[in-house]
Design a protein around this motif. Structure first.
Motif, PDB file in Angstrom:
ATOM      1  N   UNK A 191       0.939  -1.118  -0.127  1.00  0.00           N
ATOM      2  CA  UNK A 191      -0.032   0.047   0.004  1.00  0.00           C
ATOM      3  C   UNK A 191       0.786   1.350  -0.090  1.00  0.00           C
ATOM      4  N   UNK A 192       0.967   1.938  -1.041  1.00  0.00           N
ATOM      5  CA  UNK A 192       1.918   3.111  -1.231  1.00  0.00           C
ATOM      6  C   UNK A 192       1.919   4.014  -0.378  1.00  0.00           C
ATOM      7  N   UNK A 193       0.626   4.443  -0.023  1.00  0.00           N
ATOM      8  CA  UNK A 193       0.398   5.538   1.023  1.00  0.00           C
ATOM      9  C   UNK A 193       0.812   5.254   2.258  1.00  0.00           C
ATOM     10  N   UNK A 194       0.709   4.088   2.709  1.00  0.00           N
ATOM     11  CA  UNK A 194       1.133   3.512   4.032  1.00  0.00           C
ATOM     12  C   UNK A 194       2.933   3.438   4.017  1.00  0.00           C
ATOM     13  N   UNK A 195       3.364   2.732   2.769  1.00  0.00           N
ATOM     14  CA  UNK A 195       4.423   2.445   2.849  1.00  0.00           C
ATOM     15  C   UNK A 195       5.541   3.805   2.726  1.00  0.00           C
ATOM     16  N   UNK A 196       5.006   5.053   2.336  1.00  0.00           N
ATOM     17  CA  UNK A 196       5.420   6.159   2.155  1.00  0.00           C
ATOM     18  C   UNK A 196       5.260   7.145   3.734  1.00  0.00           C
ATOM     19  N   UNK A 197       4.316   6.710   4.444  1.00  0.00           N
ATOM     20  CA  UNK A 197       4.072   7.334   5.629  1.00  0.00           C
ATOM     21  C   UNK A 197       5.482   6.913   6.727  1.00  0.00           C
ATOM     22  N   UNK A 198       5.907   7.915   6.995  1.00  0.00           N
ATOM     23  CA  UNK A 198       7.317   7.986   7.852  1.00  0.00           C
ATOM     24  C   UNK A 198       7.230   7.072   8.996  1.00  0.00           C
ATOM     25  N   UNK A 199       6.120   7.081   9.783  1.00  0.00           N
ATOM     26  CA  UNK A 199       6.048   6.366  11.218  1.00  0.00           C
ATOM     27  C   UNK A 199       4.735   5.290  11.158  1.00  0.00           C
ATOM     28  N   UNK A 200       4.249   5.455  10.154  1.00  0.00           N
ATOM     29  CA  UNK A 200       3.102   4.212   9.985  1.00  0.00           C
ATOM     30  C   UNK A 200       3.350   3.012  10.779  1.00  0.00           C
TER      31      UNK A 200
END
Length: 304
Positions: A191-200
């Protein structure tokens, strides 16, 4: 395509409230976008001494039409790992509604299996069936089973005792449709948006641990935790690899850029009566092959 919500997992607003303590509503929405149905499998000690040959099971003897050769791996008869009669399984999109699917594994301890089969130098010249056998597994599908005892093999005295069988006693199976999102590893990989979220990744891991800490007095939250972690035997849904996803890191190195997408066909985990210990077994299939009932390109992967 159905849009599911966390509440569809059966635990009301409690799960959303716990996740909101650590992750954002946008991240929760991204998780919800991955929720899909799968078939959860419950395996219990058989209550029948004389099951019908075509009934679903883990272990035991397989449905085998008269005249059909018993499957061998490494030159030896292979123990039946699982038999799924889709007439007993609730409908799941893409999966057969009839026919018998069987999974066999090599007759030796799991720690002696070829866990790095995909790294073999001559892989390019081998068929998927040969690769499956190299990995220690085999899949058979009978699309039109004959439900007559006189039409199937019932005398298996030619087989060895399978001293190293993963399922020493036949287990009966029950099937139920459930919903679950991707596991944490899948969310961080696909999931790109989660992969790119720094602290997810860090925050979601903390949220899951917090969820597990609160399940002792809430059966619905406990079930939700199992669903988010991706626990249990299953058909379809997400693999929930216990380590890294071989489709992202290992298989492309072996198969090259033309490697097609693969989804979960069947997963088996350890439980009382299934002697996998900490290992998990995965059978993966291209979605197009599943739709066409072609099980010749299945890949097998065992995670330790």
């Amino acid at each position: 395509m159905t849009n599911y919500r966390l509440e569809d997992l059966g635990c009301g607003e409690a799960l959303r409230a716990i996740l909101r303590e650590e992750i954002s509503d946008a991240e929760i929405a991204a998780i919800e976008s991955t929720i899909r149905p799968f078939v959860a499998i419950e395996a219990t000690v058989s209550g029948s001494n004389s099951p019908l040959p075509w009934e679903s099971r883990f272990g035991g003897r397989p449905y085998l039409p008269t005249g059909t050769d018993y499957p061998h791996i490494d030159g030896k008869p292979a123990p039946l790992l699982a038999q799924i009669n889709f007439a007993e399984v609730p409908p799941l999109d893409g999966f057969p509604t009839s026919g018998i699917l069987q999974f066999y594994v090599v007759d030796k301890p799991i720690w002696e299996w070829n866990h790095s089969w995909f790294a073999t130098a001559d892989r390019a010249s081998m068929s998927y069936g040969e690769l499956m056998e190299l990995a220690g597994a085999k899949v058979l599908f009978f699309p039109d089973p004959i439900l007559l005892v006189e039409a199937v093999t019932t005398d298996f005295r030619f087989l060895p005792s399978f001293e190293h069988s993963l399922v020493p006693e036949r287990l009966d199976l029950r099937f139920q449709i459930k919903l679950a999102p991707m596991d944490a590893g899948g969310l961080n990989t696909w999931v790109e948006t989660l992969r790119e979220s720094e602290f997810f990744a860090e925050n979601y891991d903390y949220a899951l641990r917090e969820l597990s800490d609160r399940t002792s007095n809430d059966a619905l939250l406990e079930e939700a935790a199992h669903l988010l972690y991706g626990d249990g035997h299953r058909l379809g849904g997400y693999p929930a690899f216990s380590q890294s996803d071989p489709r992202a890191q290992l298989f492309p190195l072996a198969f090259g850029e033309s490697f097609p997408p693969y989804d979960l066909l069947f997963r088996m985990v350890g439980q009382p009566g299934v002697n996998l210990h900490d290992s998990i077994l995965y059978f993966l299939i291209p979605p197009a092959d599943l739709q066409s009932r072609n099980f010749s390109n299945v890949l097998f992967y065992s995670d330790r």
